[in-house]
Structures are given as structure tokens and as C-alpha cells.
Design an enzyme around this catalytic site. Structure first.
Site, PDB file in Angstrom:
ATOM      1  N   LYS A   1      -2.023   8.983  -6.927  1.00 22.12           N
ATOM      2  CA  LYS A   1      -3.339   8.716  -7.240  1.00 22.12           C
ATOM      3  C   LYS A   1      -4.457   8.794  -7.311  1.00 22.12           C
ATOM      4  O   LYS A   1      -4.841  10.660  -7.852  1.00 22.12           O
ATOM      5  CB  LYS A   1      -4.124   8.666  -5.452  1.00 22.12           C
ATOM      6  CG  LYS A   1      -3.093   7.835  -4.141  1.00 22.12           C
ATOM      7  CD  LYS A   1      -3.581   6.416  -4.711  1.00 22.12           C
ATOM      8  CE  LYS A   1      -2.868   5.003  -4.122  1.00 22.12           C
ATOM      9  NZ  LYS A   1      -3.452   3.599  -4.246  1.00 22.12           N
TER      10      LYS A   1
ATOM     11  N   SER B   1       0.837  -1.381  -0.332  1.00 23.73           N
ATOM     12  CA  SER B   1       0.407   0.299   0.142  1.00 23.73           C
ATOM     13  C   SER B   1       1.168   1.378   0.008  1.00 23.73           C
ATOM     14  O   SER B   1       2.038   1.330   0.494  1.00 23.73           O
ATOM     15  CB  SER B   1      -0.449   0.216   1.509  1.00 23.73           C
ATOM     16  OG  SER B   1      -0.259  -0.242   2.531  1.00 23.73           O
TER      17      SER B   1
ATOM     18  N   HIS C   1      -2.100 -10.531  -6.105  1.00 30.48           N
ATOM     19  CA  HIS C   1      -1.467  -8.983  -6.656  1.00 30.48           C
ATOM     20  C   HIS C   1      -1.122  -8.254  -5.870  1.00 30.48           C
ATOM     21  O   HIS C   1      -1.064  -7.325  -6.171  1.00 30.48           O
ATOM     22  CB  HIS C   1      -2.873  -8.720  -7.419  1.00 30.48           C
ATOM     23  CG  HIS C   1      -4.064  -8.340  -6.953  1.00 30.48           C
ATOM     24  ND1 HIS C   1      -4.299  -8.608  -5.378  1.00 30.48           N
ATOM     25  CD2 HIS C   1      -4.065  -7.274  -7.032  1.00 30.48           C
ATOM     26  CE1 HIS C   1      -5.544  -8.043  -5.459  1.00 30.48           C
ATOM     27  NE2 HIS C   1      -5.500  -6.759  -6.062  1.00 30.48           N
TER      28      HIS C   1
ATOM     29  N   SER D   1       7.147  -2.562  -1.893  1.00 25.54           N
ATOM     30  CA  SER D   1       6.272  -3.401  -3.138  1.00 25.54           C
ATOM     31  C   SER D   1       7.554  -4.345  -3.627  1.00 25.54           C
ATOM     32  O   SER D   1       8.896  -4.143  -3.180  1.00 25.54           O
ATOM     33  CB  SER D   1       5.943  -2.410  -4.048  1.00 25.54           C
ATOM     34  OG  SER D   1       5.085  -1.761  -3.653  1.00 25.54           O
TER      35      SER D   1
END
Length: 408
Positions: A407, A315, A337, A320
Site C-alpha cells: 500500500k 479490499s 470497479h 478479487s
């Protein structure tokens, strides 16, 4: 023989469900939703469930559903072809400016994102006049789209060309990341936008109509299916394949735009073709498993064949991972995922404040306002636990940390 890294749940009317969820929470509604799907008579062998599993619409997110003879459109969902793309550049952290707001602003300028619902005015998340690169990409897609619309005219008036190369909303993002060696990466997450949504919803409704027509009772209306060899099945297969191509092209165009944003801010020449990954995580494809051709629906899961690269994002503010598949047959060569939600968007907005968001995204140049609280890191499972639970599915190649996040 390696120790089994999954648990099995099953009821008397369904196939086994192999759950790679050791050490991560799985709520009861998600288990019940999985058990309903497992009752469908055309599931092949078993279902596989990834550690980021959580309740979804149509099917449980984080599930791998192999089928023979039929397909469930709502299991593929409406964000058809949603997935990730990442590219490693030759830039390092020292090449980035001290203040990253300018880079975030340039990414936001070059990549339409978000959505505005104003009648008669252009949605800020789409193009007013698509640039030449977008039109060139649309030219590769338009002929098959017209074939789809010739049979299903309702799909004609959708956001298609004007949303190609755009980000969208929700958990879709564009990020600048650094790996363990301080190498700069660009990573992004998006799908087939409005046209994919329209295709998904349209065929979900056709599948429900087929169930009523043939008096087929289902454990859940979202499990309405299309039978292989029927006209609706063939039309859906063609349309879903097209939407997946649209999604991949969408990510490629945004990646080019993101590289252009970097070049506007950083005037040092750099190479951006060192390593790139482009993978779906909401899609269906035909694959060979256990000697048979099977349709595999991955609802929030990534294909992880032996040596195949994939992307597992955390997140905002979390790590990641760029991973390499281990080709685990029992998972139908799949992995998670992402981290997977613990709290729904509504619940996250109730539980957390902008102050929480600021603390949890410290060090990341991103929006820190009430509109993105539903994407706060605490709304997701710990990504380290998710990775631990699937160590027999993938190996970690690079660990990334975000420094800029755009975002929708």
C-alpha cells in the site's frame, strides 16, 4: 427475456437512473447526489449505477454518465485514468518462498510508493533520478504534454516525469495473488498521479468559471461543465486523453518492476505474458451506444463490452476477480470497479483498530499499522454481494486471493 437485475430511481426533473444495487446498501446521500447529476440537460438516455456505488466528490463513485454535447470534468475527477492491471504468471504457489516479507520488501524497494511532505526534499513516492525505462516512456508522452503546457503554463510545474512508474497513496496497491488453480498473479491499482490531479483540478476550475461567465445555475457547483466545440472543451479533451495514456503507461512500468521483484526473490524462470489486463475505471471516452456517438464518463466503473476483460478488486484480505464483459447495453457496457466503501476513511479510522486490521488481513503479507486502517476490509461492501448484483454485466473468469499487498 432475462429478469431485470436493476432498480430505477428518478425525480421529475431528471433522466432515469438504473441501479445495479440489489442486495447491497446504498446510502441516501449517494442517491441524492445521483439525482442531481441526472438533472443535467445533456445526459444521454439514462445513467447507470454499479453495485459499489458510494458518495464521491464531483460525481457519485460507481456511476456511468453518458453525455452528448458537454462533459463534466469533476465527474471524471482528479485521479484521471485510475485503473487496474493484472498479469498471470507461469509460477504457482509452491514457487513462492515460505516467508513473503522479503518479496514485499523487494516490491517496495523497486516501486516508489506513498508520499512524504517535506519541503526541499524528495518525496519518497517519486523518483530522484528516473530509471532509463521511465525516461523512455516519458519520451513517448512529453511532446503532447508540452502542447498542453504551451496553452496552460500552470500545468508545467507538476509531478509528471518523476512520478511515472510510481504507485501513490490511498487505495492504490500492488499485490501478489493466487487464483483457484494456485497460479501466481501480479495485480496493481494506480492512475495518473500528480500530473493527472493537476489537470483535473485545473479544468474543473475553468468549468466553474465558464458557468459564472454565462450565468448558469447548477444544482451543485461540482456539476460545472464544458460545452463541446468551445476552446476549453477541446483543451480538456486533449489533456484528459493524455492523462489517461500516462496512467496506462504508469501501470505498465510498475508491472515490469513487480516482475523484476519476483525474479529477484524467485530464481526459477517464469513466463509473465500468459494473460494481462489493463483497464481504466476513472475516465471518459467516446463510444457508440444505441446508434449514436456518446461521451461516456465512468466514475469508478469499468467498461465491460461483450468478451472484454476487466478487473474487480476486493479490499485487502478479500477476494478479487478477473471478469469478462457480457455487453449489457442498458449499463452502457459497464461493471463495478471494486467493492465500494461503506465507511469513509475518517469513519473507518474511528471505528476500527490495528487489532481489527491484523485479524481481517490474516494470511496476507502487508502493512498492519494505524496508517492503513482506512483500507481495512470492513470499510468496504462485501465483494460477494457486489458480484451477485452484477451477474448480468460480467462473468467471473478467475477468482484471486491476495498473499502480498503493498500500500502507498
Amino acid at each position: 427475456m432475462n429478469k431485470r437485475n436493476y432498480n430505477i430511481i428518478q425525480d421529475q426533473h431528471g433522466v432515469p437512473i438504473k441501479m445495479w444495487t440489489q442486495g447491497v446498501p446504498v446510502d441516501e446521500p449517494s442517491k441524492q447526489q445521483l439525482l442531481k447529476t441526472a438533472k443535467m440537460p445533456f445526459i444521454y438516455k439514462w445513467m447507470a449505477v454499479m453495485p459499489d456505488v458510494h458518495l464521491g466528490i464531483g460525481a457519485t463513485i460507481g456511476s456511468v454518465i453518458p453525455t452528448k454535447g458537454a462533459i463534466i470534468p469533476a465527474a471524471v475527477g482528479v485521479d484521471i485514468g485510475c485503473g487496474m492491471m493484472a498479469a498471470r504468471t507461469s509460477l504457482t504457489a509452491s514457487d513462492l518462498p515460505d516467508h513473503l516479507l522479503g518479496l514485499r520488501s523487494e516490491l517496495e524497494r523497486l516501486i516508489p510508493h506513498g508520499m512524504t511532505k517535506t519541503r526541499g526534499q524528495r518525496d519518497r513516492g517519486s523518483w530522484h533520478t528516473p530509471p532509463e525505462l521511465v525516461d523512455q516512456a516519458w519520451a513517448e508522452l512529453v511532446a503532447d504534454f508540452e502542447l498542453i503546457c504551451a496553452k496552460h503554463p500552470r500545468l508545467q510545474k507538476t509531478n509528471n516525469r518523476t512520478q511515472l512508474g510510481t504507485l501513490g497513496t490511498g487505495n492504490h496497491f500492488v499485490e501478489i495473488c493466487l487464483d483457484e488453480h494456485d497460479q501466481v498473479w501480479v495485480m496493481l491499482h494506480s492512475g495518473s498521479r500528480g500530473v493527472g490531479n493537476a489537470i483535473g483540478n485545473y479544468f474543473i476550475e475553468l468549468a466553474r468559471q465558464d458557468m459564472q461567465k454565462y450565468f448558469i445555475n447548477l444544482p451543485d457547483k461540482d456539476l460545472a461543465y464544458l460545452v463541446e466545440g468551445t476552446e476549453h472543451f477541446d483543451d480538456y479533451w486533449f489533456a484528459v486523453g493524455w492523462a489517461q495514456r500516462f496512467a496506462m503507461k504508469n501501470r505498465e512500468l510498475m508491472m515490469q518492476a513487480a516482475m523484476n521483484a519476483l525474479r529477484q526473490i524467485i530464481h526459477k524462470p517464469f513466463n509473465a505474458k500468459v494473460e494481462a489486463v489493463n483497464c481504466h475505471h476513472n475516465y471518459v471516452d467516446k463510444e457508440q451506444h444505441y446508434g449514436e456517438e456518446v461521451m461516456v464518463t465512468r466514475k469508478g466503473a469499468v467498461r465491460a463490452r461483450l468478451g472484454e476483460y476487466g478487473i474487480i478488486p476486493g479490499s485487502m484480505g478479500a477476494k478479487s476477480f478477473i471478469v469478462r464483459g457480457l455487453g449489457n447495453q442498458e449499463s452502457f457496457c459497464s461493471c463495478s470497479h471494486g467493492a465500494g466503501r461503506v465507511f469513509s476513511r475518517t469513519e473507518a479510522k474511528k471505528r476500527f483498530s490495528v487489532a481489527d486490521q491484523i485479524v481481517q488481513t490474516e494470511g496476507v503479507e502487508c502493512r498492519k499499522d494505524a496508517a492503513v486502517i482506512d483500507e481495512i476490509p470492513a470499510a468496504y461492501k462485501p465483494i460477494e454481494a457486489v458480484m451477485q448484483a452484477q451477474q448480468d454485466l460480467v462473468e467471473i473468469v478467475y477468482t484471486l486471493r491476495q498473499v502480498v499487498c503493498v500500500k502507498g
